[in-house]
Write a protein that holds these residues in place. Structure first.
Motif, PDB file in Angstrom:
ATOM      1  N   ASP A 178       5.401   1.521   2.564  1.00 43.30           N
ATOM      2  CA  ASP A 178       4.212   0.673   2.514  1.00 43.30           C
ATOM      3  C   ASP A 178       3.399   0.967   3.765  1.00 43.30           C
ATOM      4  O   ASP A 178       3.877   0.771   4.889  1.00 43.30           O
ATOM      5  CB  ASP A 178       4.612  -0.799   2.452  1.00 43.30           C
ATOM      6  CG  ASP A 178       3.436  -1.733   2.704  1.00 43.30           C
ATOM      7  OD1 ASP A 178       2.356  -1.460   2.157  1.00 43.30           O
ATOM      8  OD2 ASP A 178       3.603  -2.710   3.469  1.00 43.30           O
TER       9      ASP A 178
ATOM     10  N   VAL B 192      -2.349   7.228   0.091  1.00 46.57           N
ATOM     11  CA  VAL B 192      -1.983   5.814   0.031  1.00 46.57           C
ATOM     12  C   VAL B 192      -2.753   5.144  -1.108  1.00 46.57           C
ATOM     13  O   VAL B 192      -3.968   5.317  -1.226  1.00 46.57           O
ATOM     14  CB  VAL B 192      -2.302   5.097   1.358  1.00 46.57           C
ATOM     15  CG1 VAL B 192      -2.004   3.605   1.255  1.00 46.57           C
ATOM     16  CG2 VAL B 192      -1.518   5.721   2.502  1.00 46.57           C
TER      17      VAL B 192
ATOM     18  N   LYS C 293      -3.846   1.625  -2.383  1.00 42.82           N
ATOM     19  CA  LYS C 293      -3.980   0.314  -1.756  1.00 42.82           C
ATOM     20  C   LYS C 293      -3.688  -0.848  -2.715  1.00 42.82           C
ATOM     21  O   LYS C 293      -4.074  -0.838  -3.875  1.00 42.82           O
ATOM     22  CB  LYS C 293      -5.390   0.146  -1.184  1.00 42.82           C
ATOM     23  CG  LYS C 293      -5.694   1.042   0.009  1.00 42.82           C
ATOM     24  CD  LYS C 293      -4.820   0.657   1.197  1.00 42.82           C
ATOM     25  CE  LYS C 293      -5.269   1.361   2.469  1.00 42.82           C
ATOM     26  NZ  LYS C 293      -6.524   0.856   3.007  1.00 42.82           N
ATOM     27  N   ASN C 294      -2.992  -1.840  -2.186  1.00 41.38           N
ATOM     28  CA  ASN C 294      -2.825  -3.171  -2.788  1.00 41.38           C
ATOM     29  C   ASN C 294      -2.340  -3.142  -4.231  1.00 41.38           C
ATOM     30  O   ASN C 294      -2.976  -3.645  -5.142  1.00 41.38           O
ATOM     31  CB  ASN C 294      -4.138  -3.955  -2.701  1.00 41.38           C
ATOM     32  CG  ASN C 294      -3.927  -5.451  -2.955  1.00 41.38           C
ATOM     33  OD1 ASN C 294      -2.884  -6.003  -2.613  1.00 41.38           O
ATOM     34  ND2 ASN C 294      -4.908  -6.097  -3.554  1.00 41.38           N
TER      35      ASN C 294
ATOM     36  N   ASP D 163       0.867  -1.179   0.000  1.00 41.07           N
ATOM     37  CA  ASP D 163       0.000   0.000   0.000  1.00 41.07           C
ATOM     38  C   ASP D 163       0.903   1.227   0.000  1.00 41.07           C
ATOM     39  O   ASP D 163       1.079   1.891   1.033  1.00 41.07           O
ATOM     40  CB  ASP D 163      -0.910   0.011   1.227  1.00 41.07           C
ATOM     41  CG  ASP D 163      -1.724  -1.278   1.359  1.00 41.07           C
ATOM     42  OD1 ASP D 163      -2.246  -1.737   0.327  1.00 41.07           O
ATOM     43  OD2 ASP D 163      -1.825  -1.815   2.476  1.00 41.07           O
TER      44      ASP D 163
END
Length: 440
Positions: A119, A85, A87-88, A63
């Motif tokens: 991350d 951020v 995500k994934n 992330d």
């Protein structure tokens, strides 16, 4: 709590904190640094994307987010911006943000700017992925809209790194020259360039789809071409003065010297050709593929690798001949990038890509996969951010080039040679220009 102040000689102020309940017990130090602000009132719009970042999460990917630091006069760093951020993902695209240059570097264009990649973790213990350093001058230098940075993380003396714009970075490290050829379809289906409904429409306010695709890919690849001279071809048009139909003509109007200086030269030749040629079908791919293959056939020692960029609206009227040309070209040091523009279905181009089934012709299968097809519409930003659209397209179309490049070199046991000499912009005769370009 109360404090005692002590000023140092480096424009900083140290505050010693004490607990009022326990006389003499120190609670830490707060250091305040001061620096005279410049009168710079410039702001800059920045946008970053990552490619193949390190995987930090056990379940899922990472992330990632970015933290920007301004360097201070005493060599320390101060946080000046954090991104959101994403995500994934290991290939994040962060939203564009606007920041005053005063906050970024206090108006000093050469002052170091440090960017750290993390991350995100819910508990606040964010994992460090890596970092790189740059400056405002470096980010704003040159005509290219893209810059690549190596993200480094030093662990026990070993550099673990990921690269933005990885495809071109890998090729450059192999010390192999790349020649990029740009071919643009001028099929009548694309419409009259003077009309807003045409895919070739020359708007005074923004680039058309062909121009965006050409700039997005070309501006990255051109940094890895030794002389920055690009032969640019068009196909599917009637040429002046006699209206002859051509499937392989020089965009600059000079068949003896189709080379353009840099991507800007290619763009200028493209715009000029729209004013002089008449769009016309049918559209044949095989002539331009064979055109590049002739050059690749003469240089098979690994010193050059050829990339053909074809930008088309989806119409292919010589499918059988095109498949045969690709099968033959698969034995040569070359790759083919096809960017589809417009609303077409692109079924034939998907077949040429060969991801699901290796392309074949007359019972012969291609030795290796050399075609990457991408429909531009899948990467257009819905909010109208053309810079983001081009960044997404460039990342996708260049994704398979490193493996295609390495597969050719490895199967022929070709190892990287010494670095080529630095590019000298002095006028010189290109080796491929010493003979007339033969026609098919």
């Amino acid at each position: 709590m109360y404090s005692n102040a002590a000023r140092s000689d480096d424009s900083s102020l140290s505050l010693l904190c004490f607990n009022s309940g326990i006389p003499g017990k120190k609670c830490g130090t707060i250091k305040v640094r001061a620096e005279e602000l410049s009168n710079c009132r410039v702001s800059v719009m920045l946008q970053f994307c990552g490619n193949k970042l390190d995987k930090k999460d056990f379940f899922g990917k990472s992330d990632p987010f970015l933290v920007f630091y301004r360097s201070n006069e005493d060599g320390s760093f101060t946080i000046c911006h954090k991104t959101e951020v994403v995500k994934n993902t290991l290939d994040p695209v962060w939203q564009a943000f606007k920041i005053p240059v005063k906050a970024l570097c206090n108006g000093d264009y050469d002052r170091s700017i440090k960017v750290e990649v993390y991350d995100w973790d819910r508990d606040g213990g964010h994992d460090f992925i890596g970092e790189f350093n740059t400056s405002y001058r470096e980010m704003s230098r040159g005509q290219s809209q893209f810059h690549s940075y190596e993200v480094r993380h030093v662990v026990a003396g070993v550099y673990s790194h990921t690269l933005t714009h990885t495809p071109t970075r890998i090729v450059k490290q192999a010390h192999t020259l790349i020649l990029t050829l740009s071919c643009i379809v001028f099929c009548w289906i694309s419409g009259n360039p003077s009309q807003p409904t045409s895919l070739h429409y020359m708007s005074p306010y923004q680039l058309n789809a062909y121009a965006m695709a050409l700039r997005a890919v070309g501006e990255i690849i051109q940094d890895y071409d030794s002389d920055k001279m690009f032969p640019a071809l068009g196909f599917g048009a009637k040429l002046p003065p006699d209206g002859r139909v051509s499937h392989e003509f020089a965009l600059n109007g000079n068949p003896q010297n189709p080379y353009c200086s840099g991507i800007e030269g290619v763009m200028e030749a493209y715009y000029q050709s729209l004013k002089s040629v008449r769009l016309y079908g049918p559209t044949h791919f095989s002539p331009v593929i064979n055109h590049v293959a002739r050059y690749a056939q003469s240089v098979k020692d690994g010193s050059q690798y050829f990339i053909l960029l074809i930008i088309s609206d989806g119409v292919i009227t010589d499918m059988a001949q095109t498949k045969e040309s690709i099968v033959n070209a698969a034995t040569l040091p070359m790759s083919i990038i096809i960017v589809g523009v417009g609303p077409a279905e692109f079924n034939e181009m998907i077949e040429l890509d060969g991801d699901e089934e290796r392309i074949s012709s007359q019972g012969r299968f291609a030795e290796r996969d050399i075609v990457q097809f991408v429909p531009f519409r899948d990467y257009i930003d819905r909010r109208g951010n053309h810079i983001l659209s081009m960044a997404r397209l460039a990342k996708e179309v260049l994704a398979e080039i490193p493996d295609q490049f390495l597969s050719y070199m490895r199967t022929r046991c070709i190892k990287p040679g010494p670095c080529p000499p630095a590019y000298n912009p002095a006028p010189a005769v290109h080796p491929l220009l010493t003979r007339r370009v033969s026609r098919i």
